[in-house]
Design a protein around this motif. Sequence first.
Motif, PDB file in Angstrom:
ATOM      1  N   PHE A   1       0.838  -1.205   0.000  1.00  0.00           N
ATOM      2  CA  PHE A   1       0.000   0.000   0.000  1.00  0.00           C
ATOM      3  C   PHE A   1       0.875   1.259   0.000  1.00  0.00           C
ATOM      4  O   PHE A   1       0.625   2.207  -0.752  1.00  0.00           O
ATOM      5  N   ILE A   2       1.891   1.257   0.846  1.00  0.00           N
ATOM      6  CA  ILE A   2       2.734   2.449   1.016  1.00  0.00           C
ATOM      7  C   ILE A   2       3.622   2.699  -0.205  1.00  0.00           C
ATOM      8  O   ILE A   2       3.965   3.848  -0.519  1.00  0.00           O
TER       9      ILE A   2
ATOM     10  N   ASN B   1       8.350   4.654   6.573  1.00  0.00           N
ATOM     11  CA  ASN B   1       7.990   5.178   5.255  1.00  0.00           C
ATOM     12  C   ASN B   1       6.536   5.646   5.238  1.00  0.00           C
ATOM     13  O   ASN B   1       6.190   6.672   4.644  1.00  0.00           O
ATOM     14  N   GLY B   2       5.692   4.893   5.911  1.00  0.00           N
ATOM     15  CA  GLY B   2       4.277   5.262   5.972  1.00  0.00           C
ATOM     16  C   GLY B   2       4.077   6.546   6.741  1.00  0.00           C
ATOM     17  O   GLY B   2       3.321   7.433   6.318  1.00  0.00           O
ATOM     18  N   ARG B   3       4.747   6.697   7.901  1.00  0.00           N
ATOM     19  CA  ARG B   3       4.609   7.920   8.690  1.00  0.00           C
ATOM     20  C   ARG B   3       5.121   9.127   7.911  1.00  0.00           C
ATOM     21  O   ARG B   3       4.508  10.196   7.927  1.00  0.00           O
TER      22      ARG B   3
ATOM     23  N   ILE C   1       2.609  10.171   5.141  1.00  0.00           N
ATOM     24  CA  ILE C   1       1.409  10.795   5.690  1.00  0.00           C
ATOM     25  C   ILE C   1       1.731  12.202   6.183  1.00  0.00           C
ATOM     26  O   ILE C   1       0.996  13.162   5.924  1.00  0.00           O
ATOM     27  N   ALA C   2       2.858  12.334   6.893  1.00  0.00           N
ATOM     28  CA  ALA C   2       3.237  13.623   7.463  1.00  0.00           C
ATOM     29  C   ALA C   2       3.533  14.663   6.391  1.00  0.00           C
ATOM     30  O   ALA C   2       3.313  15.859   6.592  1.00  0.00           O
ATOM     31  N   SER C   3       4.039  14.226   5.245  1.00  0.00           N
ATOM     32  CA  SER C   3       4.419  15.170   4.179  1.00  0.00           C
ATOM     33  C   SER C   3       3.331  15.328   3.115  1.00  0.00           C
ATOM     34  O   SER C   3       3.575  15.903   2.065  1.00  0.00           O
TER      35      SER C   3
END
Length: 584
Positions: free
Chosen positions: A497-498, A537-539, A542-544
């Motif tokens: 997904f990521i 990588n997921g965080r 999402i953060a960016s």
Amino acid sequence: MGEKEKPKQQQQQQSSAESFEAMKSSLSQVIEGISSLISLSHCIRVFTVKWQLIRKKLEELSSGLMAIENCGSSSAQNIEVFSGLVPSILVTVNECHRLARACVDLSYSGKLLMQSYLDVILAKFDNHVKDLSGFYTTGILSHGFAIVVSRPGVTASKDDMRFYIRDLLTRMKIGDTEMKKQALGNLYQVLAEDERYVKLIIETGDIVNVLVQFLDSPEVEIQREASKIVNLISGFDLYKGFLVKAGIIGPLVRILETGNDLCKEGAVKCVQKLTVNADNAWSVSAHGGVTALLKICSNGDFGGELIGPACGVLRNLVGVEEIKRFMVEEGAISTFIKLVTSREDLVQINSMEFLQNIASGDESLTRIVVKEGGIRALIHVLDPKSTVSSKTRETALRTIEDLCFSSQNCINMLMKDGFIDRLLFFLRNGEVSVQESTLKVTSRLCCASEEAKKAMGDAGFIPELVKLLDAKSYEVRSIATTTLHSLVSIPKNRKQFIQDDRNIGCLLQSLDRDEAISGNNKKLLLSILISLTSCNNGRRKIASSGYLKNIEKLAEAEVYDAKRLVRKLSSNRFRSMLSGLWHY
């Protein structure tokens, strides 16, 4: 011919013609008297049942005598026969008229005596009707001489409509074969075009009884026309019980056993409608209907117009446990698995629904379906290269879901036989209805098997489900979200997904678009995002993403999962990316 013989022959012809005209004059007088008597009978308020019976006989006589009136033959034989009949009827009519007047005026001497008089007069009219029937049987009157009463117009009164129906009934009772066929054809036409006539023939119970008798007629065309009419009537829920009480099941089953193909089609469609009510299942079974229907379904020479409804009847009957067991013993499961691969959509749909009904909730029967090749047959229906209808594919999906998803062994067989690939194809390329059915089945399969989740992630379901987050239908968006939530519970699927930046972007856009702050869909979207923060990588993605302010607003609104997500993103080196400082 001698000169002396010619005048003698001319005199005989003239005498015959005069006698015929005199007979016709008397006939007109009788018909007029009957018409007057029918009108008078409607004013009678005593002995109503007796007068209803008398009125029916009068209506039958009227139709038969009108046919005689139109007779174009003035042979000595006919004149002699009719000249004896007409005066006799006239005497009875006049006698009945006196009784009717006495009933209207309440001038009779005693009830018992009047009842006796009415019984006698009814018997006399019945004998007159039988005499008329004899004329038709012997051919004295034929179809060619019978006038056709015009069908009443759309604004006609019930009395006019009722008279037309009674006239058709008379022709069905006393007419020759051709007249009966014409009457049946006319009856079918008015019933098909005007529902008011359906109620009228139910009220005129004799017609239904005659139709039931015609179902056993040796005349194929009469049998076929009768089966068409009862099939039409059986489409009205209010009158199904009336047909069953009239004894229609037995003749219909006999047609299924020995009738020709066209008669069988009408009969089986009627039985299918009647057995929607499970109360009639035993009646069909008691007359040998189950065996007859199974024989039809196993006969490859019959077309879909016959086998399709036959499958439908058996599908209706399978809800009765004893009948279901009998079907299993007779090899019905094997028969219906073969029918699943038929080229006829109706046959396929009804056969799949039969398998679904017979095996649903019964593990032993489900195993028989699997053993007999049922799973492969159902997956075959989902072959993208096949030309089946959308409805057929939807039925196949529902049947697979109902039969297979409760067993890991069945799910493994589905995946081995390419079911996952079929689902992915229709999720990408199916018509809207098929795509939605596929989505529902995909979601259910995700909840049923961890192995299926892994296989779906590897096959490429995630990007297709992400696309559906943008669907117009809220239901589709909700199911897609639920399915994604189930898929990302597998670590390998989360990594997939990521990997595609568009997936997280679409997820966050969908979260932003969802209007219900506390809705279940928003809760699932946030839960998916939280699960994706399990890896760096997921965080980071999402953060960016540029959607942090929206997540912060949800957190400020005391949305618990939004607060959890912010906490995840606030940890360690991602804290500096947030626009605010959060304290919990």
